[in-house]
Structure formats: structure tokens, C-alpha cells
Design a protein around this motif. Structure first.
Motif, PDB file in Angstrom:
ATOM      1  N   LYS A 108      15.899  -3.723  -6.672  1.00 25.96           N
ATOM      2  CA  LYS A 108      15.962  -4.447  -5.401  1.00 25.96           C
ATOM      3  C   LYS A 108      16.458  -3.567  -4.265  1.00 25.96           C
ATOM      4  CE  LYS A 108      16.851  -8.951  -7.523  1.00 25.96           C
ATOM      5  NZ  LYS A 108      17.842 -10.033  -7.688  1.00 25.96           N
ATOM      6  N   ARG A 109      17.115  -2.468  -4.634  1.00 29.02           N
ATOM      7  CA  ARG A 109      17.653  -1.591  -3.599  1.00 29.02           C
ATOM      8  C   ARG A 109      16.548  -0.745  -2.996  1.00 29.02           C
ATOM      9  NH1 ARG A 109      22.117   1.920  -6.252  1.00 29.02           N
ATOM     10  NH2 ARG A 109      22.133   2.776  -4.134  1.00 29.02           N
ATOM     11  N   ARG A 110      16.696  -0.405  -1.765  1.00 33.28           N
ATOM     12  CA  ARG A 110      15.784   0.529  -1.120  1.00 33.28           C
ATOM     13  C   ARG A 110      16.556   1.253  -0.032  1.00 33.28           C
ATOM     14  NH1 ARG A 110      13.936  -1.095   3.816  1.00 33.28           N
ATOM     15  NH2 ARG A 110      14.427  -3.232   4.427  1.00 33.28           N
ATOM     16  N   PRO A 111      16.158   2.475   0.286  1.00 38.32           N
ATOM     17  CA  PRO A 111      16.831   3.195   1.367  1.00 38.32           C
ATOM     18  C   PRO A 111      16.816   2.372   2.655  1.00 38.32           C
ATOM     19  CG  PRO A 111      15.403   4.672   0.151  1.00 38.32           C
ATOM     20  CD  PRO A 111      15.127   3.288  -0.367  1.00 38.32           C
ATOM     21  N   ALA A 112      17.867   2.484   3.430  1.00 39.98           N
ATOM     22  CA  ALA A 112      18.026   1.655   4.617  1.00 39.98           C
ATOM     23  C   ALA A 112      16.908   1.841   5.627  1.00 39.98           C
ATOM     24  CB  ALA A 112      19.377   1.954   5.270  1.00 39.98           C
ATOM     25  N   ASP A 113      16.241   2.990   5.635  1.00 38.32           N
ATOM     26  CA  ASP A 113      15.208   3.220   6.641  1.00 38.32           C
ATOM     27  C   ASP A 113      13.805   3.136   6.068  1.00 38.32           C
ATOM     28  OD1 ASP A 113      15.383   5.496   5.114  1.00 38.32           O
ATOM     29  OD2 ASP A 113      15.098   6.875   6.797  1.00 38.32           O
ATOM     30  N   ASP A 114      13.643   2.634   4.838  1.00 37.46           N
ATOM     31  CA  ASP A 114      12.303   2.486   4.273  1.00 37.46           C
ATOM     32  C   ASP A 114      11.583   1.302   4.912  1.00 37.46           C
ATOM     33  OD1 ASP A 114      12.209   4.631   2.668  1.00 37.46           O
ATOM     34  OD2 ASP A 114      12.165   3.533   0.767  1.00 37.46           O
ATOM     35  N   PRO A 115      10.249   1.358   4.979  1.00 35.79           N
ATOM     36  CA  PRO A 115       9.487   0.210   5.505  1.00 35.79           C
ATOM     37  C   PRO A 115       9.553  -0.965   4.544  1.00 35.79           C
ATOM     38  CG  PRO A 115       7.998   1.889   4.647  1.00 35.79           C
ATOM     39  CD  PRO A 115       9.372   2.490   4.642  1.00 35.79           C
ATOM     40  N   LEU A 116       9.360  -2.161   5.070  1.00 35.37           N
ATOM     41  CA  LEU A 116       9.398  -3.358   4.234  1.00 35.37           C
ATOM     42  C   LEU A 116       8.133  -3.466   3.395  1.00 35.37           C
ATOM     43  CD1 LEU A 116      10.843  -5.936   6.798  1.00 35.37           C
ATOM     44  CD2 LEU A 116      12.035  -4.804   4.923  1.00 35.37           C
ATOM     45  N   GLU A 117       7.019  -2.944   3.894  1.00 31.41           N
ATOM     46  CA  GLU A 117       5.750  -3.043   3.190  1.00 31.41           C
ATOM     47  C   GLU A 117       5.405  -1.700   2.557  1.00 31.41           C
ATOM     48  OE1 GLU A 117       2.781  -4.381   5.859  1.00 31.41           O
ATOM     49  OE2 GLU A 117       3.765  -6.285   6.296  1.00 31.41           O
ATOM     50  N   PRO A 118       4.654  -1.721   1.445  1.00 27.39           N
ATOM     51  CA  PRO A 118       4.241  -0.452   0.826  1.00 27.39           C
ATOM     52  C   PRO A 118       3.273   0.307   1.719  1.00 27.39           C
ATOM     53  CG  PRO A 118       3.127  -2.312  -0.209  1.00 27.39           C
ATOM     54  CD  PRO A 118       4.166  -2.888   0.709  1.00 27.39           C
ATOM     55  N   ALA A 119       3.199   1.614   1.512  1.00 25.41           N
ATOM     56  CA  ALA A 119       2.320   2.457   2.314  1.00 25.41           C
ATOM     57  C   ALA A 119       0.870   2.051   2.114  1.00 25.41           C
ATOM     58  CB  ALA A 119       2.514   3.927   1.943  1.00 25.41           C
ATOM     59  N   ALA A 120       0.087   2.168   3.181  1.00 24.70           N
ATOM     60  CA  ALA A 120      -1.338   1.870   3.103  1.00 24.70           C
ATOM     61  C   ALA A 120      -2.045   2.990   2.345  1.00 24.70           C
ATOM     62  CB  ALA A 120      -1.913   1.732   4.510  1.00 24.70           C
ATOM     63  N   GLY A 121      -3.280   2.705   1.930  1.00 25.89           N
ATOM     64  CA  GLY A 121      -4.058   3.696   1.201  1.00 25.89           C
ATOM     65  C   GLY A 121      -4.456   4.868   2.086  1.00 25.89           C
ATOM     66  N   THR A 122      -4.775   5.993   1.453  1.00 26.79           N
ATOM     67  CA  THR A 122      -5.123   7.215   2.180  1.00 26.79           C
ATOM     68  C   THR A 122      -6.361   7.008   3.038  1.00 26.79           C
ATOM     69  OG1 THR A 122      -4.178   8.578   0.435  1.00 26.79           O
ATOM     70  CG2 THR A 122      -5.759   9.643   1.912  1.00 26.79           C
ATOM     71  N   VAL A 123      -6.310   7.530   4.264  1.00 24.91           N
ATOM     72  CA  VAL A 123      -7.459   7.526   5.173  1.00 24.91           C
ATOM     73  C   VAL A 123      -8.125   8.895   5.085  1.00 24.91           C
ATOM     74  CG1 VAL A 123      -8.192   7.410   7.584  1.00 24.91           C
ATOM     75  CG2 VAL A 123      -6.430   5.838   6.730  1.00 24.91           C
ATOM     76  N   HIS A 124      -9.409   8.905   4.763  1.00 24.18           N
ATOM     77  CA  HIS A 124     -10.171  10.148   4.650  1.00 24.18           C
ATOM     78  C   HIS A 124     -10.968  10.367   5.926  1.00 24.18           C
ATOM     79  CE1 HIS A 124      -9.373  10.765   0.329  1.00 24.18           C
ATOM     80  NE2 HIS A 124      -9.276   9.441   0.323  1.00 24.18           N
ATOM     81  N   LEU A 125     -10.794  11.530   6.529  1.00 25.74           N
ATOM     82  CA  LEU A 125     -11.454  11.851   7.796  1.00 25.74           C
ATOM     83  C   LEU A 125     -12.212  13.160   7.669  1.00 25.74           C
ATOM     84  CD1 LEU A 125      -8.566  11.149  10.324  1.00 25.74           C
ATOM     85  CD2 LEU A 125     -10.604   9.756   9.995  1.00 25.74           C
ATOM     86  N   GLY A 126     -13.259  13.289   8.495  1.00 24.50           N
ATOM     87  CA  GLY A 126     -13.957  14.564   8.581  1.00 24.50           C
ATOM     88  C   GLY A 126     -15.414  14.448   8.173  1.00 24.50           C
ATOM     89  N   GLY A 127     -16.185  15.417   8.662  1.00 26.71           N
ATOM     90  CA  GLY A 127     -17.575  15.495   8.261  1.00 26.71           C
ATOM     91  C   GLY A 127     -18.555  14.785   9.179  1.00 26.71           C
ATOM     92  N   ARG A 128     -18.082  13.885  10.036  1.00 28.42           N
ATOM     93  CA  ARG A 128     -18.986  13.178  10.940  1.00 28.42           C
ATOM     94  C   ARG A 128     -19.217  13.996  12.206  1.00 28.42           C
ATOM     95  NH1 ARG A 128     -19.283   7.644  10.975  1.00 28.42           N
ATOM     96  NH2 ARG A 128     -20.674   7.988  12.742  1.00 28.42           N
ATOM     97  N   VAL A 129     -20.465  14.034  12.659  1.00 35.10           N
ATOM     98  CA  VAL A 129     -20.809  14.661  13.934  1.00 35.10           C
ATOM     99  C   VAL A 129     -21.380  13.581  14.846  1.00 35.10           C
ATOM    100  CG1 VAL A 129     -21.192  16.936  12.950  1.00 35.10           C
ATOM    101  CG2 VAL A 129     -23.087  15.319  13.045  1.00 35.10           C
ATOM    102  N   PHE A 130     -21.407  13.880  16.145  1.00 35.54           N
ATOM    103  CA  PHE A 130     -21.798  12.858  17.109  1.00 35.54           C
ATOM    104  C   PHE A 130     -22.824  13.439  18.094  1.00 35.54           C
ATOM    105  CE2 PHE A 130     -17.441  12.382  15.725  1.00 35.54           C
ATOM    106  CZ  PHE A 130     -17.444  11.103  15.197  1.00 35.54           C
TER     107      PHE A 130
END
Length: 374
Positions: free
Chosen positions: A205-227
Motif C-alpha cells: 500500500k505504500r508508495r513514494p510521496a511523489d509517485d503518480p496515483l495512476e500507473p504509467a501509460a504504455g510506450t508511445v512509438h514515434l518515427g518513420g512518418r513523412v509528410f
């Protein structure tokens, strides 16, 4: 143990190496190679049953007699004087069996015992206690003292549960140390585990005082797109890429994208710099920069330059900053550049663009929340 691997049919098969002796005229100190697919090399390829046969035949041994000659290839030869060994053939077989389970990401004998322990503590059924006894005795004998990971009590509480009332403690370090197990010893062991569970529950139940209340979101993959046709009508996550056509001002000069600005600032040639700025596509900007001379000290400064350009991009385009904030606290895996310094690329990629995006996202959150950043 040392981690090893072999390549077979294009597949990487993980393994471990354990020191053993091969008895072939003299005793040869070498490595027993154990692989995830169950293959074992002891100067011959065998499986677990084959290793048992080699141990029974004396080809693989875990100890050498007094005065025996030992050799280690490319190291030397010597004779055993007052040898002492603590690993038996049975212990080695147990270790190797556990190695194969661990290499496959499966529970080893200790993990399986802990799972049976949890079941018994929940049910308190005698059948489950008997199963716990069998599971504990399935752990290699020399490891039956620290399954609980308790430096003070070692496995004493577990041994008391596994042992029948009136019987001396089974196996482990305690069979010659303690008297026959009593009802009071069993009660003490059950209270030990009740207290352990209470401590674990409180810790969870313990967590560091400055940790977020929600778990981290999944990894965002970027790159490879041209415009080539310009930015899409709905920018979306691709707007976070360096190639995205979001003009940024650096001093008095406006560049079509972060990529244009990065490569233009990398060269000491003013003419090439202007050509890069005018390039129709980010890929053309990079190609123009390839043959140009770099600014002196560029390699050591490029990360700071990229950080400044990304800060400018999101400061000058608040709508893109909102997209960045929308990624919550997700890590970024960037693949939009060639250099391993900037991208994720196995063990070599340093992913600095991704890391900078996370830093700048945090800076924007601080600014929006009016939290001073020194």
C-alpha cells in the motif's frame, strides 16, 4: 553461473554455464552448458536424463579425490590436496533442472514450493500441507535453507509446517539443530506467516510521496512518418515527430521543421545552411547536411541543441504541446532518425529524442501548474 547463448536455425537460445569436472583419464575443470531448450553440453550433447547417466557413469563429476590430477585447458595442471566439495551429483541435477525452468521463464522448484505454501496457508488442509512437504523436498537439498529469503529465521517456519508433529525437522539446516516439532512450533510458524502477510500488505500500500496515483501509460512509438503533402488535417500523435511540418523560429530565422533546423544548425557553411532551410522535405535537409562540414564540437553539443529546438516547437505551437501532454506519463520510443544516439535500437540505442520529449512534457506541466522550475 555465467549467461551464454547459442544460435540455431536463426534462433537465439539462452543458456547458463556451470563449472564441473569431466573425468576422462584425469579430471578436467570445464563448463557444463545448459540451454533453455533442454540441451546440455558436457563434451557431448545430452538432455537432463542423459546428464543423469553421465553422472552415474562418472563422466561428469562434482568432486575429485585426494591427489588426483586436475587440468584446465589453456590454464594449467595441478593435483588436488585436501580437496573439499559441497555439491553432490543429485544437487547438480536439481540445479540444472531449475536452470532450464528459469531460462524458460517458468517457476523453479523454490517458486513452485512458495505457490503450494500460499495454497496451504489459505486452506489449512492436511492434503495441501503434505503437498507442501513434497514441494519443499523437491528443492535441491543445499538450497533448503533460504527459500523464504529470511536472513534471520532462514526456512525454519516453512520446515515446521512441512514436518509432521513429533518428527524431527526435515531436511535443510534444522534437522540436527531442533527437537521434534510440536504443536507450539507449528502455531509459531503460522503466526510467522500471518505477520509476514501483514507486512507485505502494508508495504504494497505504500508508495513514494511523489509517485503518480495512476500507473504509467504504455510506450508511445514515434518515427518513420513523412509528410510530402503537408500536415494531416488532424495532427494526432505524429505531430510529435521531428519531421512534422511545424515551423519554428530560431533567432530571426524560421525553419519548416525541427529536422530542418537541427541539420541547418549542424553545419558551419552558411550557404549549405540556407539550402537546408529551403529543402522541400526533412529527408532532403538531412542529405544536404551529410556532405557539409559540421560545426566544431557539434557531437558534444547536439543534445542541447535538440532540447532547445523541441522546447521552441512546443512553446511556439501550443496545440502541439496539448498533444504532448495528452500522452500522460508514457515513455517514448523514437525511431525517426538514423543515429543510435537519438533512437531506440536494441542495446545500442540511447533514445535521446524520446527522453527529451519526456523531459519537455514535464517542463510544460510544471509551467501550466505554475510550479517554479529552478
Amino acid at each position: 553461473m555465467n549467461r551464454i547463448h547459442r544460435i540455431e536455425d536463426g534462433r537465439r537460445i539462452e543458456g547458463v554455464a556451470r563449472p564441473i569436472f569431466i573425468h576422462n583419464v584425469s579430471y578436467h575443470l570445464t563448463n557444463l552448458l545448459v540451454y533453455a531448450d533442454g540441451a546440455i553440453h558436457c563434451w557431448e550433447w545430452v538432455d537432463l536424463d542423459g546428464l543423469r547417466e553421465k553422472l552415474d557413469a562418472g563422466w561428469v563429476v562434482t568432486e575429485v579425490p585426494e591427489g588426483a590430477e586436475i587440468s584446465a585447458f589453456e590454464l594449467g595442471r595441478w593435483k588436488a590436496a585436501q580437496p573439499r566439495f559441497g555439491l553432490t551429483a543429485g544437487m547438480l541435477l536439481g540445479e540444472v533442472a531449475d536452470d532450464i525452468e528459469t531460462l524458460n521463464g517458468r517457476p523453479d522448484s523454490t517458486d513452485r514450493c512458495m505457490a503450494v505454501l500460499d495454497r496451504y496457508l489459505e486452506t489449512r488442509e492436511e492434503a495441501d500441507r503434505r503437498a507442501l512437504r513434497e514441494a519443499y523436498l523437491a528443492i535441491p537439498e543445499h538450497k533448503r535453507h533460504y527459500a523464504l529469503g529470511d536472513m534471520d529465521q532462514k526456512d525454519r517456519p516453512l520446515v515446521y509446517l512441512c514436518t509432521d508433529i513429533g518428527e524431527r525437522p526435515i531436511g535443510g539446516w534444522f534437522q540436527d539443530q531442533d527437537e521434534a516439532v510440536t504443536e507450539d512450533m507449528r502455531a509459531w510458524a503460522l503466526e510467522y506467516f500471518a505477520e509476514r502477510d501483514r507486512v507485505h500488505e502494508e508495504y504494497a500500500k505504500r508508495r513514494p510521496a511523489d509517485d503518480p496515483l495512476e500507473p504509467a501509460a504504455g510506450t508511445v512509438h514515434l518515427g518513420g512518418r513523412v509528410f510530402p503533402q503537408g500536415p494531416p488535417e488532424v495532427a494526432g500523435i505524429v505531430a510529435l515527430q521531428n519531421e512534422y511540418p511545424a515551423p519554428i523560429r530560431v533567432g530571426t530565422t524560421v525553419y519548416p521543421s525541427v529536422t530542418h533546423a537541427y541539420w541547418a544548425l549542424s553545419t558551419a557553411d552558411a550557404g549549405v545552411r540556407e539550402s537546408i532551410r529551403l529543402a522541400s522535405r526533412p529527408s532532403d535537409a538531412r542529405k544536404l547536411a551529410e556532405g557539409a562540414e559540421r560545426v566544431e564540437g557539434w557531437a558534444g553539443a547536439r543534445t542541447a541543441v535538440m532540447a532547445g529546438l523541441l522546447r521552441a516547437k512546443f512553446a511556439q505551437h501550443p496545440e502541439l504541446a496539448d498533444i504532448l501532454l495528452g500522452t500522460r506519463d508514457a515513455p517514448f520510443a523514437y525511431t525517426g532518425m538514423e543515429s543510435e544516439h537519438w533512437v531506440t535500437a536494441g542495446e545500442k540505442g540511447r533514445n535521446w529524442v524520446g527522453r527529451l520529449l519526456e523531459l519537455i512534457r514535464s517542463e510544460i506541466r510544471a509551467e501550466y501548474a505554475d510550479i517554479p522550475v529552478p
